[in-house]
Design a protein around this motif. Structure first.
Motif, PDB file in Angstrom:
ATOM      1  N   ILE A 107     -54.817  11.793  -3.603  1.00  0.00           N
ATOM      2  CA  ILE A 107     -53.580  11.723  -4.393  1.00  0.00           C
ATOM      3  C   ILE A 107     -53.794  10.715  -5.511  1.00  0.00           C
ATOM      4  CG2 ILE A 107     -52.111  12.298  -2.419  1.00  0.00           C
ATOM      5  CD1 ILE A 107     -51.227   9.289  -2.447  1.00  0.00           C
ATOM      6  N   LYS A 108     -52.822  10.570  -6.385  1.00  0.00           N
ATOM      7  CA  LYS A 108     -52.833   9.527  -7.410  1.00  0.00           C
ATOM      8  C   LYS A 108     -51.550   8.722  -7.278  1.00  0.00           C
ATOM      9  CE  LYS A 108     -55.703  11.990 -10.788  1.00  0.00           C
ATOM     10  NZ  LYS A 108     -55.820  12.445 -12.202  1.00  0.00           N
ATOM     11  N   VAL A 109     -51.665   7.492  -6.758  1.00  0.00           N
ATOM     12  CA  VAL A 109     -50.470   6.663  -6.621  1.00  0.00           C
ATOM     13  C   VAL A 109     -49.938   6.291  -8.003  1.00  0.00           C
ATOM     14  CG1 VAL A 109     -51.066   5.772  -4.341  1.00  0.00           C
ATOM     15  CG2 VAL A 109     -51.865   4.565  -6.390  1.00  0.00           C
ATOM     16  N   ALA A 110     -48.628   6.054  -8.066  1.00  0.00           N
ATOM     17  CA  ALA A 110     -47.973   5.794  -9.346  1.00  0.00           C
ATOM     18  C   ALA A 110     -47.871   4.312  -9.670  1.00  0.00           C
ATOM     19  CB  ALA A 110     -46.571   6.407  -9.353  1.00  0.00           C
ATOM     20  N   ASP A 111     -47.895   3.445  -8.643  1.00  0.00           N
ATOM     21  CA  ASP A 111     -47.717   2.010  -8.888  1.00  0.00           C
ATOM     22  C   ASP A 111     -47.874   1.271  -7.573  1.00  0.00           C
ATOM     23  OD1 ASP A 111     -47.261  -0.330 -10.262  1.00  0.00           O
ATOM     24  OD2 ASP A 111     -45.241   0.178 -10.934  1.00  0.00           O
ATOM     25  N   LEU A 112     -47.914  -0.044  -7.689  1.00  0.00           N
ATOM     26  CA  LEU A 112     -47.794  -0.908  -6.526  1.00  0.00           C
ATOM     27  C   LEU A 112     -46.311  -1.045  -6.224  1.00  0.00           C
ATOM     28  CD1 LEU A 112     -49.611  -2.715  -4.691  1.00  0.00           C
ATOM     29  CD2 LEU A 112     -49.250  -4.549  -6.349  1.00  0.00           C
ATOM     30  N   ALA A 113     -45.913  -0.787  -4.982  1.00  0.00           N
ATOM     31  CA  ALA A 113     -44.491  -0.843  -4.626  1.00  0.00           C
ATOM     32  C   ALA A 113     -44.087  -2.261  -4.248  1.00  0.00           C
ATOM     33  CB  ALA A 113     -44.187   0.121  -3.484  1.00  0.00           C
ATOM     34  N   TRP A 114     -44.683  -2.808  -3.176  1.00  0.00           N
ATOM     35  CA  TRP A 114     -44.383  -4.182  -2.773  1.00  0.00           C
ATOM     36  C   TRP A 114     -45.552  -4.734  -1.981  1.00  0.00           C
ATOM     37  CZ3 TRP A 114     -41.296  -0.179  -0.551  1.00  0.00           C
ATOM     38  CH2 TRP A 114     -41.560   0.107   0.782  1.00  0.00           C
ATOM     39  N   LEU A 115     -45.490  -6.034  -1.677  1.00  0.00           N
ATOM     40  CA  LEU A 115     -46.468  -6.713  -0.835  1.00  0.00           C
ATOM     41  C   LEU A 115     -45.766  -7.200   0.422  1.00  0.00           C
ATOM     42  CD1 LEU A 115     -48.286  -8.846  -3.558  1.00  0.00           C
ATOM     43  CD2 LEU A 115     -48.909  -6.570  -2.721  1.00  0.00           C
ATOM     44  N   GLU A 116     -46.496  -7.225   1.538  1.00  0.00           N
ATOM     45  CA  GLU A 116     -45.917  -7.631   2.810  1.00  0.00           C
ATOM     46  C   GLU A 116     -46.597  -8.905   3.319  1.00  0.00           C
ATOM     47  OE1 GLU A 116     -45.407  -4.626   5.731  1.00  0.00           O
ATOM     48  OE2 GLU A 116     -44.742  -3.100   4.283  1.00  0.00           O
ATOM     49  N   ALA A 140     -46.017   6.404  -3.950  1.00  0.00           N
ATOM     50  CA  ALA A 140     -46.453   7.779  -4.201  1.00  0.00           C
ATOM     51  C   ALA A 140     -45.668   8.352  -5.382  1.00  0.00           C
ATOM     52  CB  ALA A 140     -46.246   8.637  -2.966  1.00  0.00           C
ATOM     53  N   ALA A 141     -46.325   9.163  -6.189  1.00  0.00           N
ATOM     54  CA  ALA A 141     -45.652   9.758  -7.341  1.00  0.00           C
ATOM     55  C   ALA A 141     -44.592  10.755  -6.901  1.00  0.00           C
ATOM     56  CB  ALA A 141     -46.669  10.428  -8.254  1.00  0.00           C
ATOM     57  N   GLU A 142     -44.874  11.530  -5.835  1.00  0.00           N
ATOM     58  CA  GLU A 142     -43.951  12.548  -5.347  1.00  0.00           C
ATOM     59  C   GLU A 142     -43.977  12.561  -3.823  1.00  0.00           C
ATOM     60  OE1 GLU A 142     -45.375  16.144  -7.067  1.00  0.00           O
ATOM     61  OE2 GLU A 142     -44.557  15.723  -9.061  1.00  0.00           O
ATOM     62  N   ARG A 143     -42.892  13.012  -3.223  1.00  0.00           N
ATOM     63  CA  ARG A 143     -42.808  13.066  -1.768  1.00  0.00           C
ATOM     64  C   ARG A 143     -43.912  13.924  -1.133  1.00  0.00           C
ATOM     65  NH1 ARG A 143     -43.439  13.774   2.618  1.00  0.00           N
ATOM     66  NH2 ARG A 143     -42.038  13.804   4.431  1.00  0.00           N
ATOM     67  N   PRO A 144     -44.278  15.116  -1.689  1.00  0.00           N
ATOM     68  CA  PRO A 144     -45.360  15.910  -1.081  1.00  0.00           C
ATOM     69  C   PRO A 144     -46.709  15.197  -1.046  1.00  0.00           C
ATOM     70  CG  PRO A 144     -44.025  17.279  -2.528  1.00  0.00           C
ATOM     71  CD  PRO A 144     -43.587  15.870  -2.763  1.00  0.00           C
ATOM     72  N   ASP A 145     -46.901  14.179  -1.892  1.00  0.00           N
ATOM     73  CA  ASP A 145     -48.159  13.432  -1.850  1.00  0.00           C
ATOM     74  C   ASP A 145     -48.378  12.800  -0.484  1.00  0.00           C
ATOM     75  OD1 ASP A 145     -48.783  14.065  -4.441  1.00  0.00           O
ATOM     76  OD2 ASP A 145     -48.125  12.162  -5.297  1.00  0.00           O
ATOM     77  N   LEU A 146     -47.308  12.371   0.160  1.00  0.00           N
ATOM     78  CA  LEU A 146     -47.447  11.771   1.483  1.00  0.00           C
ATOM     79  C   LEU A 146     -47.974  12.779   2.494  1.00  0.00           C
ATOM     80  CD1 LEU A 146     -44.252   9.538   1.823  1.00  0.00           C
ATOM     81  CD2 LEU A 146     -46.511   8.928   0.944  1.00  0.00           C
ATOM     82  N   PHE A 198     -57.526  -4.200   5.569  1.00  0.00           N
ATOM     83  CA  PHE A 198     -56.147  -4.415   5.146  1.00  0.00           C
ATOM     84  C   PHE A 198     -55.283  -3.203   5.495  1.00  0.00           C
ATOM     85  CE2 PHE A 198     -58.130  -7.241   1.885  1.00  0.00           C
ATOM     86  CZ  PHE A 198     -57.473  -8.407   2.246  1.00  0.00           C
ATOM     87  N   PRO A 199     -54.135  -3.406   6.135  1.00  0.00           N
ATOM     88  CA  PRO A 199     -53.166  -2.312   6.246  1.00  0.00           C
ATOM     89  C   PRO A 199     -52.635  -1.952   4.860  1.00  0.00           C
ATOM     90  CG  PRO A 199     -52.675  -4.085   7.804  1.00  0.00           C
ATOM     91  CD  PRO A 199     -53.684  -4.621   6.830  1.00  0.00           C
ATOM     92  N   VAL A 200     -52.680  -0.679   4.528  1.00  0.00           N
ATOM     93  CA  VAL A 200     -52.207  -0.186   3.231  1.00  0.00           C
ATOM     94  C   VAL A 200     -51.145   0.874   3.499  1.00  0.00           C
ATOM     95  CG1 VAL A 200     -52.825   1.028   1.110  1.00  0.00           C
ATOM     96  CG2 VAL A 200     -54.399  -0.668   2.078  1.00  0.00           C
ATOM     97  N   ARG A 201     -49.968   0.687   2.924  1.00  0.00           N
ATOM     98  CA  ARG A 201     -48.896   1.682   3.046  1.00  0.00           C
ATOM     99  C   ARG A 201     -48.771   2.435   1.727  1.00  0.00           C
ATOM    100  NH1 ARG A 201     -43.514   0.141   6.023  1.00  0.00           N
ATOM    101  NH2 ARG A 201     -44.138   1.947   7.267  1.00  0.00           N
ATOM    102  N   VAL A 202     -48.539   3.721   1.828  1.00  0.00           N
ATOM    103  CA  VAL A 202     -48.176   4.528   0.660  1.00  0.00           C
ATOM    104  C   VAL A 202     -46.777   5.052   0.940  1.00  0.00           C
ATOM    105  CG1 VAL A 202     -48.757   6.478  -0.804  1.00  0.00           C
ATOM    106  CG2 VAL A 202     -50.587   5.121   0.249  1.00  0.00           C
ATOM    107  N   VAL A 203     -45.841   4.753   0.038  1.00  0.00           N
ATOM    108  CA  VAL A 203     -44.427   4.979   0.327  1.00  0.00           C
ATOM    109  C   VAL A 203     -43.785   5.860  -0.742  1.00  0.00           C
ATOM    110  CG1 VAL A 203     -44.254   2.760   1.508  1.00  0.00           C
ATOM    111  CG2 VAL A 203     -43.671   2.906  -0.918  1.00  0.00           C
ATOM    112  N   HIS A 204     -42.735   6.540  -0.318  1.00  0.00           N
ATOM    113  CA  HIS A 204     -41.844   7.227  -1.251  1.00  0.00           C
ATOM    114  C   HIS A 204     -40.437   6.828  -0.856  1.00  0.00           C
ATOM    115  CE1 HIS A 204     -39.605  10.513  -3.246  1.00  0.00           C
ATOM    116  NE2 HIS A 204     -40.593  10.420  -4.131  1.00  0.00           N
ATOM    117  N   CYS A 205     -39.787   6.053  -1.718  1.00  0.00           N
ATOM    118  CA  CYS A 205     -38.488   5.472  -1.375  1.00  0.00           C
ATOM    119  C   CYS A 205     -37.358   6.460  -1.642  1.00  0.00           C
ATOM    120  CB  CYS A 205     -38.259   4.191  -2.170  1.00  0.00           C
ATOM    121  SG  CYS A 205     -39.434   2.886  -1.776  1.00  0.00           S
TER     122      CYS A 205
END
Length: 381
Positions: A38-47, A104-110, A141-148
């Protein structure tokens, strides 16, 4: 989305002179994957985890964050721009960085990412809800890919000052008296990580998340062994993206280096810095202007010793710009500003750093005596 190709000669101009060398030599890393998942759209947040959420909130407000949500066990921080929060701090026994979450850029990317990695799509614990895929990168590192499911609304901005330039007089019959107050964070910009498995981790982010390299750095005399640092951006096609959303460098440790948060302008950086200094916080390095990325920068330590950066005026690249290549050195970190400090460089020896070096040299990774000596030389150059 249609894309406009930039002529090869034009693409190279982004990496001339001070920025970096002319580009890759034959056979060197291309800086992007041919077929990413996939191509992620941005960094969402840090935990993060921290034992004292009250102290964390005090610093967060002084640094310029707004509180998006607060419970007994979690603190969600945000900037003024609409979108997801910048950071979540969960109550824990010790202070530690958990990992990044990418958008994620779009929900289907997940779904596509979950199938390709053998993972599941799960509920994302974020204000407003959403979905996520949880992964582990080669560094551990745990990496999350999210669609809010819901975006936070925009908040009032810290307005940039109206400036006069030479004979261009935009401000007359009025003075400049910006208030001494916290910088107002607009958004999360990037995170920098150290890893012992730089090559494997780099390829994972390019192949799995579709990110692309803006600049490579290599050790003096060791270019034939490949790069040791990469500034990596999101591939948004013809839409320009931050010069780097993620940066990684080879080192004896595996962990968080710093994260960066955009503010309005230089005055916001400077006045926010004065506000932090008056409250007893430690400046790590600044104020200056970087070379790779060109950002105006100012680095600070929070009470748990994590490094955070205020930045403004960073470079934006479309996908047509190919990676630049430059030698890794301390003098190459900034166009102007004070010399980089030992604190910023992590050059002060500590028992943990000594243990990291010993473990790295004994382990199955990319660190060896030549690499270690090269990194020490780069820190002194």
């Amino acid at each position: 989305m249609s894309e406009t190709r930039v002529h090869e000669a034009d693409a190279r101009t982004a990496h001339q002179d001070l920025h970096s060398e002319q580009g890759a030599l034959g056979g060197e890393h291309p800086g992007r994957s041919r077929d990413p998942v996939i191509k992620v759209a941005d960094l969402a947040w840090l935990e993060f985890e921290k034992p004292d959420l009250g102290r964390a909130e005090v610093f967060a407000r002084d640094f310029g964050f707004q509180v998006a949500a607060r419970t007994e066990s979690e603190l969600w921080l945000r900037g003024t721009f609409a979108g997801p929060p910048c950071m979540v701090i969960r109550r824990g026994r010790t202070s530690r960085f958990i990992g990044p979450a990418f958008r994620a850029a779009e929900r289907p990317d997940l779904d596509r990412l979950a199938r390709a990695t053998g993972s599941d799509v799960c509920e994302a614990d974020v204000p407003g809800g959403g979905k996520a895929v949880d992964l582990l990168d080669p560094s551990g590192f745990p990496v999350r890919v999210v669609h809010c499911g819901e975006q936070l609304p925009a908040l009032p901005e810290q307005r940039p000052l109206l400036l006069n330039f030479g004979t261009d007089h935009r401000r007359t019959n009025t003075t400049q008296r910006p208030p001494r107050e916290p910088s107002r964070i607009q958004r999360l910009g990037h995170v920098v990580l150290e890893t012992r498995v730089f090559g494997r981790a780099l390829d994972w982010y390019l192949d799995t998340l579709g990110m692309i390299v803006s600049d490579f750095l290599f050790l003096d005399g060791q270019r034939d062994r490949g790069p040791t640092m990469a500034f990596i951006r999101c591939d948004l096609g013809s839409l320009p993206a931050d010069h780097h959303t993620l940066a990684m460098h080879l080192g004896p440790g595996t962990g968080y280096v710093h994260s960066a948060y955009q503010v309005t302008d230089l005055d916001s950086i400077a006045l926010g810095g004065e506000y932090l200094k008056e409250r007893g916080y430690q400046r790590s390095w600044g104020i200056g202007r970087h070379i790779q990325g060109s950002q105006l920068f100012d680095y600070w330590r929070d009470p748990d010793r994590f490094m955070l950066e205020h930045f403004a005026d960073g470079d934006l690249f479309s996908r047509d710009i190919e990676p630049g290549w430059a030698p890794m050195s301390t003098s190459g970190l900034a166009q102007w500003g004070p010399p980089a400090t030992r604190d910023f460089l992590g050059a002060s020896p500590s028992p943990q750093r000594v243990r990291d070096v010993i473990q790295a040299l004994r382990g199955d990774n990319e660190m060896d005596p030549a690499r270690l000596l090269g990194l020490l030389k780069a820190a002194r150059s």
